[in-house]
Structure formats: C-alpha cells, structure tokens
Design a protein around this motif. Structure first.
Motif, PDB file in Angstrom:
ATOM      1  N   SER A   1      31.377  -7.599  31.018  1.00 16.27           N
ATOM      2  CA  SER A   1      30.560  -8.174  32.090  1.00 16.27           C
ATOM      3  C   SER A   1      29.394  -7.264  32.432  1.00 16.27           C
ATOM      4  O   SER A   1      28.251  -7.726  32.604  1.00 16.27           O
ATOM      5  CB  SER A   1      31.428  -8.415  33.327  1.00 16.27           C
ATOM      6  OG  SER A   1      30.648  -8.900  34.403  1.00 16.27           O
TER       7      SER A   1
ATOM      8  N   CYS B   1      26.724  -7.363  29.627  1.00 20.07           N
ATOM      9  CA  CYS B   1      25.931  -8.600  29.682  1.00 20.07           C
ATOM     10  C   CYS B   1      24.880  -8.523  30.789  1.00 20.07           C
ATOM     11  O   CYS B   1      23.733  -8.965  30.601  1.00 20.07           O
ATOM     12  CB  CYS B   1      26.848  -9.801  29.897  1.00 20.07           C
ATOM     13  SG  CYS B   1      27.903 -10.194  28.471  1.00 20.07           S
TER      14      CYS B   1
ATOM     15  N   ARG C   1      20.780  -8.761  30.222  1.00 16.38           N
ATOM     16  CA  ARG C   1      19.954  -9.757  30.924  1.00 16.38           C
ATOM     17  C   ARG C   1      18.804  -9.095  31.676  1.00 16.38           C
ATOM     18  O   ARG C   1      17.724  -9.679  31.810  1.00 16.38           O
ATOM     19  CB  ARG C   1      20.819 -10.550  31.900  1.00 16.38           C
ATOM     20  CG  ARG C   1      21.858 -11.459  31.236  1.00 16.38           C
ATOM     21  CD  ARG C   1      22.492 -12.377  32.260  1.00 16.38           C
ATOM     22  NE  ARG C   1      23.572 -13.186  31.691  1.00 16.38           N
ATOM     23  CZ  ARG C   1      24.865 -12.884  31.786  1.00 16.38           C
ATOM     24  NH1 ARG C   1      25.235 -11.776  32.439  1.00 16.38           N
ATOM     25  NH2 ARG C   1      25.779 -13.654  31.238  1.00 16.38           N
TER      26      ARG C   1
ATOM     27  N   ILE D   1      26.153 -10.510  20.767  1.00 23.36           N
ATOM     28  CA  ILE D   1      26.164 -10.621  22.232  1.00 23.36           C
ATOM     29  C   ILE D   1      24.749 -10.834  22.750  1.00 23.36           C
ATOM     30  O   ILE D   1      24.510 -11.669  23.639  1.00 23.36           O
ATOM     31  CB  ILE D   1      26.786  -9.351  22.860  1.00 23.36           C
ATOM     32  CG1 ILE D   1      28.245  -9.212  22.433  1.00 23.36           C
ATOM     33  CG2 ILE D   1      26.679  -9.395  24.379  1.00 23.36           C
ATOM     34  CD1 ILE D   1      28.910  -7.941  22.946  1.00 23.36           C
ATOM     35  N   CYS D   2      23.781 -10.099  22.191  1.00 23.59           N
ATOM     36  CA  CYS D   2      22.388 -10.252  22.617  1.00 23.59           C
ATOM     37  C   CYS D   2      21.861 -11.648  22.289  1.00 23.59           C
ATOM     38  O   CYS D   2      21.139 -12.264  23.099  1.00 23.59           O
ATOM     39  CB  CYS D   2      21.519  -9.189  21.943  1.00 23.59           C
ATOM     40  SG  CYS D   2      21.920  -7.491  22.419  1.00 23.59           S
TER      41      CYS D   2
ATOM     42  N   LEU E   1      22.960 -14.207  24.694  1.00 19.10           N
ATOM     43  CA  LEU E   1      22.266 -14.134  25.987  1.00 19.10           C
ATOM     44  C   LEU E   1      20.765 -14.333  25.831  1.00 19.10           C
ATOM     45  O   LEU E   1      20.008 -14.104  26.797  1.00 19.10           O
ATOM     46  CB  LEU E   1      22.538 -12.770  26.635  1.00 19.10           C
ATOM     47  CG  LEU E   1      24.014 -12.445  26.902  1.00 19.10           C
ATOM     48  CD1 LEU E   1      24.164 -11.040  27.442  1.00 19.10           C
ATOM     49  CD2 LEU E   1      24.617 -13.447  27.880  1.00 19.10           C
TER      50      LEU E   1
ATOM     51  N   VAL F   1      32.497 -12.608  26.394  1.00 19.80           N
ATOM     52  CA  VAL F   1      31.108 -13.008  26.574  1.00 19.80           C
ATOM     53  C   VAL F   1      31.043 -14.527  26.647  1.00 19.80           C
ATOM     54  O   VAL F   1      31.582 -15.220  25.767  1.00 19.80           O
ATOM     55  CB  VAL F   1      30.221 -12.486  25.430  1.00 19.80           C
ATOM     56  CG1 VAL F   1      28.792 -12.976  25.590  1.00 19.80           C
ATOM     57  CG2 VAL F   1      30.260 -10.960  25.395  1.00 19.80           C
TER      58      VAL F   1
ATOM     59  N   ALA G   1      28.239 -17.495  21.765  1.00 23.72           N
ATOM     60  CA  ALA G   1      28.912 -16.205  21.938  1.00 23.72           C
ATOM     61  C   ALA G   1      29.863 -15.892  20.786  1.00 23.72           C
ATOM     62  O   ALA G   1      30.134 -14.723  20.503  1.00 23.72           O
ATOM     63  CB  ALA G   1      29.667 -16.175  23.258  1.00 23.72           C
TER      64      ALA G   1
END
Length: 661
Positions: free
Chosen positions: A328, A331, A335, A362-363, A366, A475, A480
């Motif tokens: 968390s 992330c 952001r 992960i990037c 997002l 994620v 994801a």
C-alpha cells in the motif's frame, strides 16, 4: 666525524684496574722480587674500590649535581623545579635534581649510567611528542616529556610528571562508562505458536534465568521491558569481557532448547559521549542485527560496527500483514511521483531483473511511467533481456545514462536485490533521485542506503523476486496481475536464489511460486533462461576442474575470463557444492585490476561472515566480494586466511557449546 664512546664509571674503573694489572705483570717480569709487595697493594686497591664505590659515586653525584658548577645558573634553575628532572648525554645520565633522586632512585645514584636502568622502557622518540610517554615506576605513574635534540652527542632534558591519581581516576572513569544493550527474542510469535500457556511460561522462565545469571555476574542490571525485549546496562570493564567471549550468551540461549530454536538478537551502543547517545547507537545496532537475520550481536562504537554470532538461519515470518502494508505504501509513493526508475545491483542476475520486472508491473498497473535501468553489456541476465526484447518489451530496459536524463525532482527510484550503495548499478542515478525505495532480502551490512522513504527488507525471504511476488498480490487495478512472461521472470529469480527450491526456502517461497504458476509461468520456459552456451559451459567446467579443497571449502581461482562468460562464475560455485565433503565454495576471477569472488554454501558454512572479512557481504548461503588492486594469487591467499579464521571461530563456538553442556 666519529662518535665518541660514552664511558660509565664502572668501565673507567675496570679500565684502570686492567692497566694496573698489566703494569704490575710487566714490572714482575723485570723485577720478580717486587711481586710480593705489589700483589697485596693491588688487592687492597681493588678491595677499596669495591668497598668505596658507593661513596665514590655519591661524592661524584654530589659534585655534578651541585649548583656551584660551571653551568651553575642553568643547573640552579633546573634544581629548583619540584618535578623530577634529568639531563642526558645520548642515553647516559649526566645530571639530575633532588626530586629525581628521591622519587625515582630511592637515594641511589645513577651518574654516567644508562637511563634505562632507572626508567625501564623509556623511548626518547615518544617522549619528544606532545603527549609524552607513560611509564610506571615502583607503583607510581609518570608522563615523561623530553626537551632538546636527540642524538648520541646531544644533551636532552627529561621532565617527569607524576600523575598516578589522575591516571587512576581516568582509568576508572573509562572502565565504569556505561554500555547500553537491547536484547530481542527472535521470532517470538512463531516460537510460541502452538504452545500451551504453561509451556510458554516454562520456556520464558528458562530464558529469563539464563539472562539474569549472565548479567548478574556484572555490576550492571537487566530489565525486561516487554514480552520479547530486554534492556541491559553494563560497565565498560564488563563489556570488554563480553566482547572477548564473543557474546557467548548467544550460544547459551541457543543451547537451552535446540528443538524450540530460541535465539537472541543483541544491539549494543558503547563509547558514546552520553548514555542517551549509547541508547541510540544500541537501537541502530539492533536494527543491523535483525536486518542480518538475527541470532547475533551488533556493536556500534564511534568507530563503526562489529558483528558477533550469526550462525543460524533466519526465521520465516508467517504473517503477511507487513507485505500488505508495504504494498500500500509503495503504491502511494508511485502515484505521487512523476516517473519511476527501477535499478538493481552491478552485474545484475535473474533475481534482480525478475524483481525489477515485478515492480515495473506495479507501475504499469498504476499508469505510472517507469523504466528499468540496466547495463546490457554487464549483466548475468542477458537471456531474460533477450526474451523480453523478442516479445516486444525491449523499450522497458534502458541504460543508466539514459535514465539519468529522465530524472526529475519527483522521480522515484526503486532499488531491488541490494541495499548497499557501492553495489548499485549506477551511483550517479542514485544520487540524482531524492526519493528511494529499497526492496531486498540480503542480510544488512555496512554501507547501506541511508534513510530511504520505504525499506522493504526481509532476510528470511529466499529472494527479492519472492518479496515482489507477495507485493503484487496486494496491488489493486485492472492490470495488476503479471503477464505469463513477467511471472516467468519472477519465478526464475526465485529458482536462482533457491537453487531450484533446494536451499533457503520456506512456506511463503512455495506460496509465491504457486501464485506465479497460476499467473501462467511455464517451468519449461523458466528452465530455458538458465541455459548456457558451449563457451560458458567450457569455462564453468575449467573452474570446477581447477578447484582445490581447503578446510572443507572448494576454492577456484582463475585469470580474466573471455567476454560474455561471467555467468559461469556463480554456476561453477553452485556445481562445486555437489562434491562430497565440500560445505562451501569460492570462485575468484580477475576482472581488470580487481578480483571478483562468488561464494556459495549449503548452510553449514556462513559465507556472508567470510566475505565480510574480505570487505564484501551477502547472505548465509550466497555472498560475494570485490578485491580491488589484487592479483588472483593474492586473492586466493586472502580467501584461505578468511576461511581459516572462520574455522577457528567455529571451533571456539563448538568448545563453548560442549563446556555449557
């Protein structure tokens, strides 16, 4: 010009006696009848010299030390000083004042004799320094200062300052300085899981009694501040004894119940200016001890860290709450950033690249711009990069120099599979980024990245790819989930560091592998990433063939390898472990003016400790070092010395274990 020889009173006296004897012998030859007269006379003279030597020396000393001599004004000034003062000609005594005679000579005389007869261990070169030289005489302590030039023909003045009380109090002050210790019980929740309350109480009672008996022998105190933590404060005199015993309390607690696997992590702060500073240093030391896998003591002084113990494997934590929290936080940081740069260590391997690919996913989930900085010409994961390029994802990998041009004030740098600054793929890229996240599984070592915004460090994990695989599961987003090719990259990283799930694996390792398998990873495709060329295989075979076994460790040393065959080094280190009687392997290969060492073990030998002796680091079963400005022969000698030192430490630990039983 020749130096004149210095003559003491004894030498002069003996010389005169010899001259008299020679003259008597010559006279006896010419006139034998005079022999009966001369012999008694010579005997009386010799007897008189021996009986009157003390009186003669005293008379001579009184005359020389008198202030009425030709140098009366100078001597009078020195004689009036209350400190003991002595004048030397070279190293022989020429004059001293009454204070020197009374305090240092106890009424005796030392004229024309070497000064070392009164001041044993005197070093004039040390005396001319501003701090002087410390000497002990008849239970008193002195600091000796020298004035004037040194030399056989030079006159030197010695001043002796008696500071027995001062030095005694200073020594007592140093010995009574407090050292702060924080003691943590490793893996308490996993340790007591499944035990009844009575069994928990019995186990903790044994641990408490052991610690109380250990610290009860000192003048300090021990206090339990929580279920898993103790605070101890001991004087420096006892801290020296604990360090000299290499924190044998670790062995005592480990041997309490081998089935339960009770271990301690100890952080020590000593040598601080205040007790508060020692407390802060102890907290940093405990973080280092826990970051290195626990079951060890880390001692921090103003000069740096020292480590003791560390012979047990890290305890796997079953709870994944921390992974969810870190996912968390990661992330949120992504952001808030304009872009993300992902980077591993120099000579990146499949684990570093696999973890980087997972962070890149992960990037992408997002919608954050991200790239992986890697030097294609200096990587051990070339097969993985080629595979991604064939699938159309080659633009995700760029050189650190190109990534440096893309850095802004809000760029986030994610470092994977290392936490040491000197091992980063690009030091310049690290210094250009203000926000840094670290994801690593290696035991904590000196030179780590200071104050990262997020530090995901779990020594129990098998690999950085395992950690990233767990983060991926928390994620949220439509994209994801990793693609099959990304899942294969992560699985390859896990298989590399666990040697196909043979070492350093836990329940969470297999759970991560199962997750990646569900995401579409094909084991046969992963296996192809480990394939080597014929040239690489030949180099690996030569390294294995040229290995020599020393104290249960295989050591292979080679000159610089052909270009593009660096991957054969860790492969050879792994293959050497399959030989009977080999508990660890060390493969050292020249690279320019340096020698790179790759170390592996089956767990019985802690190669991290051995590599730290050479300035490197790593993990219990996997470590490495870079020896700068060293030849292969010198590197082999240093490796052998480190192995021998480690074996000696093991023998001492085994003896202590036997004695405790």
């Amino acid at each position: 010009m020749k130096n004149k020889q210095k003559l003491t009173l004894e030498i002069v006296t003996v010389g005169l006696l010899v001259l008299c004897i020679v003259l008597t012998a010559m006279l006896a030859v010419w006139e034998p009848r005079t022999l009966w007269i001369l012999l008694p006379v010579i005997g009386l003279v010799v007897l008189g010299l021996f009986l009157g030597a003390r009186a003669l020396r005293s008379t001579l000393a009184d005359y020389i030390t008198s202030t009425s001599t030709e140098s009366g004004s100078l001597i009078s000034g020195l004689a009036g000083i209350q400190l003991p003062v002595v004048l030397l000609s070279g190293k022989n005594v020429m004059w001293y004042n009454a204070a020197f005679r009374e305090k240092l000579l106890r009424g005796e005389d030392l004229i024309l004799q070497p000064v070392n007869r009164a001041l044993l261990g005197l070093d004039l070169r040390q005396c001319v320094r501003p701090e002087g030289q410390c000497l002990e005489k008849d239970g008193s302590l002195y600091t000796v200062f020298a004035g004037g030039p040194l030399g056989k023909e030079q006159i030197t003045t010695l001043y002796l300052v008696e500071d027995t009380v001062l030095k005694t109090k200073a020594a007592e002050y140093t010995a009574s300085r407090p050292a702060y210790m924080i003691i943590e019980l490793d893996g308490y929740q996993e340790l007591v899981a499944g035990l009844r309350d009575s069994e928990k109480a019995r186990l903790m009672e044994v641990v408490n009694r052991t610690l109380e008996n250990y610290f009860g022998k000192t003048t300090g105190f021990l206090t339990r501040v929580s279920a898993t933590r103790y605070i101890a404060v001991v004087e420096e005199r006892h801290m020296k004894e604990i360090v000299a015993a290499r924190f044998d309390i670790l062995d005592k607690v480990r041997n309490l119940d081998e089935a339960a696997g009770v271990t301690l992590s100890i952080g020590v702060g000593r040598g601080g200016e205040t007790l508060r500073q020692c407390k802060e240093m102890a907290g940093q030391s405990l973080d280092m001890a826990l970051g290195r896998g626990g079951d060890q003591a880390a001692v921090k002084t103003p000069d740096g860290f020292e480590f003791y113990g560390g012979v047990s494997r890290s305890v796997e934590k079953r709870s994944k709450v921390k992974s969810r929290i870190i996912a968390s936080a990661l992330c949120d940081l992504i952001r808030q950033s304009d872009s993300v740069v992902i980077m591993g260590h120099r000579m990146s391997d499949l684990d570093a690249m696999g973890a980087a690919v997972g962070v890149l996913r992960i990037c992408k989930a997002l919608d954050a711009p991200a790239v992986i900085a890697v030097r294609r010409e200096a990587t051990l994961a070339g097969s993985l990069l080629d595979h991604f390029e064939q699938e159309g994802f080659g633009d995700d990998f760029i050189s650190p120099e190109k990534a440096l041009n893309c850095v802004t004030a809000r760029t986030l740098l994610v470092v994977v599979d290392t936490h040491l600054v000197h091992l980063l793929e690009s030091r310049e890229l690290f210094e250009a980024c203000r926000s840094v996240v670290v994801i690593d599984h290696h035991r904590k070592a000196l030179g780590h990245i200071e104050d990262p915004v997020l530090f995901c460090h779990e020594p129990y994990a098998s690999s950085a790819s395992e950690l990233v695989s767990e983060l991926l599961q928390y994620v949220e987003g439509p994209n994801a989930k990793p693609t099959p090719i990304e899942a294969e990259a992560l699985l390859a990283g896990i298989m590399l560091d666990t040697r196909n799930f043979g070492l350093h694996t836990g329940v969470r390792t297999f759970e991560a592998a199962a997750y990646l398998r569900r995401m579409g990873a094909q084991t046969e495709n992963v296996k192809r990433l480990f394939n080597s060329s014929m040239q690489e295989y030949t180099v690996k075979a030569n390294l294995v063939e040229n290995a020599d076994v020393y104290m249960g460790c295989a050591i292979s040393v080679a000159e610089e390898l052909p270009e593009g065959t660096a991957v054969a080094v860790p492969q050879a280190a792994n293959d050497l472990l399959t030989i009977c009687g080999v508990g660890a392997s060390f493969v050292a290969v020249q690279s320019g003016s340096s020698v790179n060492v790759s170390a592996r073990s089956m767990g019985e030998v802690n190669v991290q400790v051995i590599m730290e002796m050479l300035g490197g680091g790593g993990h219990l079963t996997m470590a490495g070092a870079q020896l700068r400005d060293t030849s292969p022969a010198e590197a082999e000698a240093r490796i052998r010395e480190a192995v021998a030192a480690y074996r000696r430490q093991q023998n001492k630990a085994d003896e202590a274990k036997q004695n405790s039983k």
